[in-house]
Design an enzyme around this catalytic site. Structure first.
Site, PDB file in Angstrom:
ATOM      1  N   LYS A 163       0.853  -1.199   0.000  1.00  0.00           N
ATOM      2  CA  LYS A 163       0.000   0.000   0.000  1.00  0.00           C
ATOM      3  C   LYS A 163       0.886   1.246   0.000  1.00  0.00           C
ATOM      4  O   LYS A 163       1.941   1.261   0.647  1.00  0.00           O
ATOM      5  CB  LYS A 163      -0.891  -0.032   1.246  1.00  0.00           C
ATOM      6  CG  LYS A 163      -1.976   1.026   1.285  1.00  0.00           C
ATOM      7  CD  LYS A 163      -2.864   0.832   2.525  1.00  0.00           C
ATOM      8  CE  LYS A 163      -3.980   1.848   2.613  1.00  0.00           C
ATOM      9  NZ  LYS A 163      -4.847   1.643   3.794  1.00  0.00           N
TER      10      LYS A 163
ATOM     11  N   SER B 204      -9.837   1.497   2.839  1.00  0.00           N
ATOM     12  CA  SER B 204      -8.981   2.287   1.999  1.00  0.00           C
ATOM     13  C   SER B 204      -7.912   1.502   1.255  1.00  0.00           C
ATOM     14  O   SER B 204      -7.326   2.018   0.297  1.00  0.00           O
ATOM     15  CB  SER B 204      -8.291   3.358   2.857  1.00  0.00           C
ATOM     16  OG  SER B 204      -7.426   2.756   3.792  1.00  0.00           O
TER      17      SER B 204
ATOM     18  N   SER C 129      -9.970  -0.993   6.985  1.00  0.00           N
ATOM     19  CA  SER C 129      -9.399  -0.831   5.647  1.00  0.00           C
ATOM     20  C   SER C 129      -8.660  -2.025   5.066  1.00  0.00           C
ATOM     21  O   SER C 129      -8.274  -1.979   3.903  1.00  0.00           O
ATOM     22  CB  SER C 129      -8.460   0.365   5.626  1.00  0.00           C
ATOM     23  OG  SER C 129      -9.214   1.529   5.488  1.00  0.00           O
TER      24      SER C 129
END
Ligand code: GLN
Length: 485
Positions: A79, A154, A178
């Site tokens: 990420k 997210s 997330s």
């Protein structure tokens, strides 16, 4: 053989038996990203050169009959809020455009030591604020099961990359859901460890008392493999616990005899999609068939989790994001009048709407006149929620619920309806507020879209989560299904 369709543990076996080279595996994934990422939007940066060079080094090691470590040349997507030396770390924000990390996050050091290959940086909601990845400042990410729908967020890029076979493993971060919510929406496995199980050093902070790095894989064994590599104490993060890390492979057992599982009635109320409810109820039956004792339980304060979360997370974010001031990192406004103008304009130009909303909310709840009414109250609610979980875990080994109340929603559908967006994390947020671990495993489909089962455990009992999740998975076929892209 389509290497990119295999799991990490299958790849590991092939590499160990010298049936494939690390470079072949890496190339298969790079080709996949090149051919498919236009559709999924999972990658913000493809680390082609770095990954190929690393693969060659590992192949050389193997040719000298040296054994590789636990990740044995398997690509891992990261990420874009986790620092990797020399790579961008934008947090999907314009304010960090052009910034490159000068060092590795602790989890990246560990992945490299385990001979994992960093294949790129993945799309996300700006500064991890969101549930759909629509808040990325750079591009949309799409759900591999239906490109008209969101992959969740997210860590939407991390989930989509695994679901679309662009990476066998990936890292995300989970502050309120997330990792688990996008895992659920994309039909992959995602774990949020106990707060303090995994180091946050080198990870861009959002809500520092809630953030944890989490892992994604196609199945539970893969998720356990990556978690094993990153878990443990780190002197650079004083919130990491000096508690030994269990051997998660030992937990991959089908038998659930003696395990007590609680079903919290508050997680099955209105707002829960019928299709999701059905899939989760079927899953609970499977756990019973595998030997678990299943009984109802109650988490009466969990419903206040979302309100407490948005006060605490915004308060912490407003403080954490103060460092992005146009001076030290990334974007700086052109032709500022004076230093105040640099801060003001750089931040106005660099941050997106959702981030600005949260900085303002956070500043408000921390301000002198409102601190007691909002922030202090939220901390008290947080304590009560923790006590709720502690009480339930005196009687139960695990709690099972849906991960998210619905399956993937249409792109744009909740973009303007902030509350509907926030509600997609209603079952995941209380877990972060309490700091306990939880995993999401695929448990079927509703209207052609994946459903996720959330299993919540007691502090540092990730081993129990892997056991329950593995037991369920091995009795079902969902983890073998791949999106047709
Ligand atoms: N969707 C939640 C939020 O917007 C959780 C985000 C997260 O876990 N990073 O805050």
């Amino acid at each position: 053989m389509e290497l990119n369709k295999l799991t990490a543990h299958q790849l590991k076996d092939l590499i160990a038996k010298k049936e494939v080279k690390v470079e072949e595996v890496t190339k298969a994934y790079i080709d996949r990203v090149k051919s498919i990422d236009d559709k999924t939007g999972a990658f913000l940066y493809l680390a082609e050169e770095e990954a190929i060079n690393h693969s060659k080094l590992l192949d050389e090691k193997i040719s000298k009959n040296e054994n590789l470590n636990a990740l044995s040349g398997i690509p891992v997507g990261i990420k874009d809020n986790i620092s990797v030396t020399g790579m961008q770390n934008t947090c999907a924000s314009k304010i960090l455009l052009g910034y490159k990390s000068p060092y590795d996050a602790h989890v990246i050091e560990k992945i490299k030591k385990a001979d994992g290959i960093i294949i790129g940086k993945l799309n996300m909601d700006e500064f991890a604020m969101g549930s759909s990845t629509e808040n990325s400042a750079f591009k949309l990410a799409r759900n591999p099961w239906n490109l008209e729908t969101v992959p969740g967020g997210s860590s939407g890029g991390s989930a989509a990359a695994v679901a679309a076979c662009e990476a066998p493993l990936s890292l995300g971060t989970d502050t309120g859901g997330s990792v688990r919510q996008p895992a659920s929406l994309c039909g992959v496995v995602g774990l949020k460890p106990t707060y303090g199980r995994v180091s946050r050093s080198g990870v861009v902070a959002f809500g520092s008392t809630l953030d944890q790095v989490g892992t994604f894989g196609k199945d539970v064994e893969d998720c356990a493999l990556l978690t094993q590599c990153i878990a443990g104490m780190d002197s650079k993060d004083f919130t990491t616990a000096d508690i030994p890390v269990d051997n998660y492979k030992d937990s991959l057992q089908k038998d659930l005899k003696g395990k007590k599982i609680g079903i919290p009635k508050e997680f099955f109320k209105e707002g829960l999609d019928d299709g999701v409810r059905k899939a989760v109820e079927e899953a609970i039956k499977v756990l019973e068939e595998n030997g678990a004792e299943v009984k109802p339980c109650s988490l009466p304060l969990a419903e206040y989790g979302l309100s407490a979360y948005y006060v605490i997370a915004c308060a912490e974010a407003s403080s954490n994001l103060a460092r992005f001031d146009g001076i030290r990192y990334g974007h700086r406004t052109k032709d500022p009048k004076d230093s105040i103008d640099i801060y003001f304009k750089s931040r106005s130009e660099g941050f997106g709407d959702e981030v600005k909303r949260r900085i303002m909310l956070g500043t408000y709840v921390l301000s002198a006149g409102y601190y007691d009414a909002y922030y202090k109250k939220a901390l008290k609610v947080r304590n009560l929620i923790k006590q709720d979980f502690q009480r339930v875990f005196k009687e139960f080994d695990a709690i099972v619920s849906p991960t998210s109340p619905t399956t993937a929603f249409k792109i744009g559908e909740r973009k303007e309806d902030i509350l509907a967006m926030y509600l997609s994390d209603i079952y995941t947020v209380p877990v972060n507020v309490a700091g306990v671990p939880a995993i999401s495993v695929p448990c079927g489909f509703s209207n052609g879209l994946p459903v996720g089962l959330q299993i919540i455990g007691d502090y540092f009992k990730e081993d129990t989560l892997f056991n329950v999740a593995y037991s369920y998975e091995q009795s079902t076929k969902w983890h073998n299904m791949l999106a047709d892209l």
